[in-house]
Design an enzyme around this catalytic site. Structure first.
Site, PDB file in Angstrom:
ATOM      1  CB  ALA A 194     -17.731  -5.515   8.126  1.00  0.00           C
TER       2      ALA A 194
ATOM      3  N   GLY B  50     -22.346  -3.252   6.332  1.00  0.00           N
ATOM      4  CA  GLY B  50     -21.619  -3.306   5.062  1.00  0.00           C
ATOM      5  C   GLY B  50     -22.403  -4.011   3.961  1.00  0.00           C
TER       6      GLY B  50
ATOM      7  CD  GLU C  70     -21.574   0.758   4.975  1.00  0.00           C
ATOM      8  OE1 GLU C  70     -21.154  -0.299   5.494  1.00  0.00           O
ATOM      9  OE2 GLU C  70     -21.121   1.864   5.269  1.00  0.00           O
TER      10      GLU C  70
ATOM     11  CD  GLU D 263     -22.781  -0.073   9.807  1.00  0.00           C
ATOM     12  OE1 GLU D 263     -23.917   0.391  10.047  1.00  0.00           O
ATOM     13  OE2 GLU D 263     -22.387  -0.332   8.664  1.00  0.00           O
TER      14      GLU D 263
HETATM   15  N1  CAA Z   1     -20.078 -11.040  11.095  1.00  0.00           N
HETATM   16  C1  CAA Z   1     -19.711 -12.283  11.452  1.00  0.00           C
HETATM   17  N2  CAA Z   1     -20.598 -13.266  11.717  1.00  0.00           N
HETATM   18  C2  CAA Z   1     -21.899 -12.938  11.635  1.00  0.00           C
HETATM   19  C3  CAA Z   1     -22.343 -11.657  11.264  1.00  0.00           C
HETATM   20  C4  CAA Z   1     -21.360 -10.674  10.973  1.00  0.00           C
HETATM   21  N3  CAA Z   1     -21.661  -9.447  10.594  1.00  0.00           N
HETATM   22  N4  CAA Z   1     -23.698 -11.653  11.292  1.00  0.00           N
HETATM   23  C5  CAA Z   1     -24.073 -12.894  11.655  1.00  0.00           C
HETATM   24  N5  CAA Z   1     -22.992 -13.675  11.853  1.00  0.00           N
HETATM   25  C6  CAA Z   1     -22.961 -15.086  12.238  1.00  0.00           C
HETATM   26  C7  CAA Z   1     -23.374 -15.284  13.687  1.00  0.00           C
HETATM   27  O1  CAA Z   1     -22.293 -15.028  14.548  1.00  0.00           O
HETATM   28  C8  CAA Z   1     -23.809 -16.735  13.660  1.00  0.00           C
HETATM   29  O2  CAA Z   1     -22.680 -17.550  13.645  1.00  0.00           O
HETATM   30  P1  CAA Z   1     -22.414 -18.606  14.884  1.00  0.00           P
HETATM   31  O3  CAA Z   1     -23.600 -19.504  14.834  1.00  0.00           O
HETATM   32  O4  CAA Z   1     -21.137 -19.251  14.516  1.00  0.00           O
HETATM   33  O5  CAA Z   1     -22.361 -17.779  16.098  1.00  0.00           O
HETATM   34  C9  CAA Z   1     -24.465 -16.862  12.301  1.00  0.00           C
HETATM   35  O6  CAA Z   1     -23.936 -15.808  11.496  1.00  0.00           O
HETATM   36  C10 CAA Z   1     -25.965 -16.730  12.328  1.00  0.00           C
HETATM   37  O7  CAA Z   1     -26.293 -15.496  12.945  1.00  0.00           O
HETATM   38  P2  CAA Z   1     -27.272 -15.369  14.217  1.00  0.00           P
HETATM   39  O8  CAA Z   1     -27.224 -16.624  15.043  1.00  0.00           O
HETATM   40  O9  CAA Z   1     -26.961 -14.085  14.912  1.00  0.00           O
HETATM   41  O10 CAA Z   1     -28.687 -15.305  13.483  1.00  0.00           O
HETATM   42  P3  CAA Z   1     -30.009 -14.596  13.993  1.00  0.00           P
HETATM   43  O11 CAA Z   1     -31.078 -15.004  13.075  1.00  0.00           O
HETATM   44  O12 CAA Z   1     -30.189 -14.831  15.435  1.00  0.00           O
HETATM   45  O13 CAA Z   1     -29.724 -13.005  13.810  1.00  0.00           O
HETATM   46  C11 CAA Z   1     -28.985 -11.049  12.626  1.00  0.00           C
HETATM   47  C12 CAA Z   1     -29.544 -12.483  12.525  1.00  0.00           C
HETATM   48  C13 CAA Z   1     -30.037 -10.130  13.219  1.00  0.00           C
HETATM   49  C14 CAA Z   1     -28.637 -10.601  11.216  1.00  0.00           C
HETATM   50  C15 CAA Z   1     -27.712 -11.053  13.523  1.00  0.00           C
HETATM   51  O14 CAA Z   1     -26.839 -12.080  13.076  1.00  0.00           O
HETATM   52  C16 CAA Z   1     -26.951  -9.760  13.512  1.00  0.00           C
HETATM   53  O15 CAA Z   1     -27.373  -8.796  14.128  1.00  0.00           O
HETATM   54  N6  CAA Z   1     -25.786  -9.724  12.820  1.00  0.00           N
HETATM   55  C17 CAA Z   1     -24.938  -8.570  12.808  1.00  0.00           C
HETATM   56  C18 CAA Z   1     -25.407  -7.531  11.820  1.00  0.00           C
HETATM   57  C19 CAA Z   1     -24.552  -6.272  11.921  1.00  0.00           C
HETATM   58  O16 CAA Z   1     -24.557  -5.582  12.907  1.00  0.00           O
HETATM   59  N7  CAA Z   1     -23.829  -5.951  10.828  1.00  0.00           N
HETATM   60  C20 CAA Z   1     -22.954  -4.812  10.781  1.00  0.00           C
HETATM   61  C21 CAA Z   1     -21.535  -5.277  10.849  1.00  0.00           C
HETATM   62  S1  CAA Z   1     -20.405  -3.949  11.060  1.00  0.00           S
HETATM   63  C22 CAA Z   1     -20.198  -3.338   9.504  1.00  0.00           C
HETATM   64  O17 CAA Z   1     -20.734  -3.827   8.532  1.00  0.00           O
HETATM   65  C23 CAA Z   1     -19.286  -2.141   9.452  1.00  0.00           C
HETATM   66  C24 CAA Z   1     -19.224  -1.483   8.117  1.00  0.00           C
HETATM   67  O18 CAA Z   1     -19.865  -0.508   7.867  1.00  0.00           O
HETATM   68  C25 CAA Z   1     -18.339  -2.000   7.122  1.00  0.00           C
END
Ligand code: CAA
Length: 260
Positions: free
Chosen positions: A66, A111, A114, A134
Site C-alpha cells: 500500500a 499489500g 497480500e 507492515e
Molecule cells: N509506498 C509508497 N512509496 C513507496 C513504497 C510504498 N509502499 N515503497 C517504496 N516507495 C517509494 C520510495 O518512497 C521511493 O520513492 P522516492 O524516491 O520518491 O522517495 C521509491 O519507491 C524507491 O524506494 P526506495 O528508495 O525505498 O528503494 P530501496 O531500494 O532503498 O528500498 C524497499 C526498497 C526495501 C522495498 C523500501 O522501499 C521499502 O521498505 N518500502 C516499503 C515496503 C513496505 O513496508 N510495504 C508495506 C506497506 S503498508 C501495507 O501494505 C499495508 C497493508 O497491508 C495494505
C-alpha cells in the site's frame, strides 16, 4: 480502455495486468487499485479470456504494498476505507472465475504480498523477496495477510513473518509454500505465459469449479466441502467439454474445449 498506472493487454486468451508505477516500486495507491479492479471487470465480461497474469513493471518490485506516503495523517475511518479497498481487490482476484497467475518480478511486500497471495498460482523470479513488512511502520497487514499467509504457511511461520517484518528470499518462499516455483528473472514472463497457455487449453468450467471448491473448502468442514465437491463434479460432468475430453482420449487426439 485508458489506464495511467497499469498496462492491460490481451493476447492468446491471456489477459496480462502489469502494475506500472515503477518509480514508487508499484505501490498500490487508490488509483492503482481502481484501475486493476476495472481491468478485472473487463476480464469477467470477456469470454475469450481464459487465464490472467498479474505482474509488475521494472526489475525491482512486483509491488512494495500500500502507498505509505498516502498514510500521512490517516485516521481510523480512512484506514478502514483503505483496508476495504485492498480487500475488494484481493477478493476480486480470488473469486474471479478464471485462473490468475502472479508473476513476482521483485519485492512483494505488505499489500503487494497480500495481493499476490490472492492469486491462484505464484511464480517468483530468483531475485524476488517477500514479506509482511507492515510492522516496520507500526502497522499490521490489512488486506488479508494475517489470514491468507497463515493458510499458506501455518500460524507459527505467519507469526514470525508478521511480527518481525523480515523478508524471505524466493527459494525460502518456495519451501514455505508461498510460491509455486522460482525461475531466473529473465525467464519469468515467458514461464508465466507458458503456464497460462497450459491453463487456457484446459476445460474452463472444470477450472472454474475446481478453483471455487478449493477456495471454499478451506473455510468449511471436510464433510460440507466433500458435499460441495460432489455437486461440482455433477455440474462439470454435464458439460459438452467432458464429452469432448472423453472423445479426444478415445480417438487419441488433443481435446478442444469450448467452456460449455
Ligand atoms: N509506498 C509508497 N512509496 C513507496 C513504497 C510504498 N509502499 N515503497 C517504496 N516507495 C517509494 C520510495 O518512497 C521511493 O520513492 P522516492 O524516491 O520518491 O522517495 C521509491 O519507491 C524507491 O524506494 P526506495 O528508495 O525505498 O528503494 P530501496 O531500494 O532503498 O528500498 C524497499 C526498497 C526495501 C522495498 C523500501 O522501499 C521499502 O521498505 N518500502 C516499503 C515496503 C513496505 O513496508 N510495504 C508495506 C506497506 S503498508 C501495507 O501494505 C499495508 C497493508 O497491508 C495494505
Amino acid at each position: 480502455m485508458d489506464f495511467k498506472f497499469i498496462i492491460y493487454e490481451r493476447s492468446d486468451q491471456i489477459a496480462t495486468i502489469t502494475l506500472n508505477r515503477p518509480e514508487a516500486l508499484n505501490a498500490f495507491s487508490k488509483e492503482v487499485i481502481e484501475e486493476v479492479l476495472q481491468a478485472i471487470e473487463d476480464i469477467k465480461q470477456d469470454e475469450n479470456v481464459r487465464a490472467v497474469i498479474l505482474t509488475g513493471s521494472g526489475e525491482k518490485a512486483f509491488s512494495a504494498g500500500a502507498d505509505i506516503k498516502a498514510m500521512k495523517g490517516m485516521n481510523a475511518l480512512k484506514a478502514r476505507e483503505l483496508s476495504l479497498m485492498g480487500e475488494k481487490l484481493c477478493c476480486s482476484l480470488e473469486s474471479l472465475e478464471k485462473p490468475v497467475i502472479a508473476a513476482l518480478n521483485g519485492y512483494a511486500l505488505g499489500g503487494g504480498l497480500e495481493v499476490a497471495m490472492s492469486c491462484d498460482l505464484r511464480i517468483a523470479s530468483e531475485t524476488s523477496r517477500m514479506g509482511q513488512t507492515e510492522i516496520n511502520i507500526g502497522l499490521i497487514p490489512g488486506w488479508g495477510g494475517t489470514q491468507r499467509l497463515t493458510r499458506l504457511v501455518g500460524p507459527g511461520k505467519a507469526k514470525e513473518m508478521v511480527f518481525t517484518g523480515k523478508l524471505v528470499d524466493a527459494k525460502t518462499a518456495e519451501q514455505l509454500g508461498i510460491v509455486n516455483m522460482v525461475v531466473p528473472a529473465d525467464k519469468l514472463r515467458e514461464t508465466a505465459r507458458q503456464l497460462a497457455l497450459e491453463l487456457v487449453a484446459k476445460a474452463p468450467v472444470a477450472i472454474k469449479v475446481a478453483k471455487a471448491l478449493i477456495n471454499k473448502g478451506a473455510e468449511i468442514s471436510l464433510d460440507a466441502a466433500l458435499a460441495l465437491e460432489r455437486e461440482g463434479f455433477g455440474v462439470v460432468a454435464s458439460t459438452e467439454d467432458l464429452q469432448e475430453g472423453v472423445a479426444a482420449f478415445t480417438e487419441k487426439r488433443k481435446p478442444v474445449f469450448k467452456g460449455r
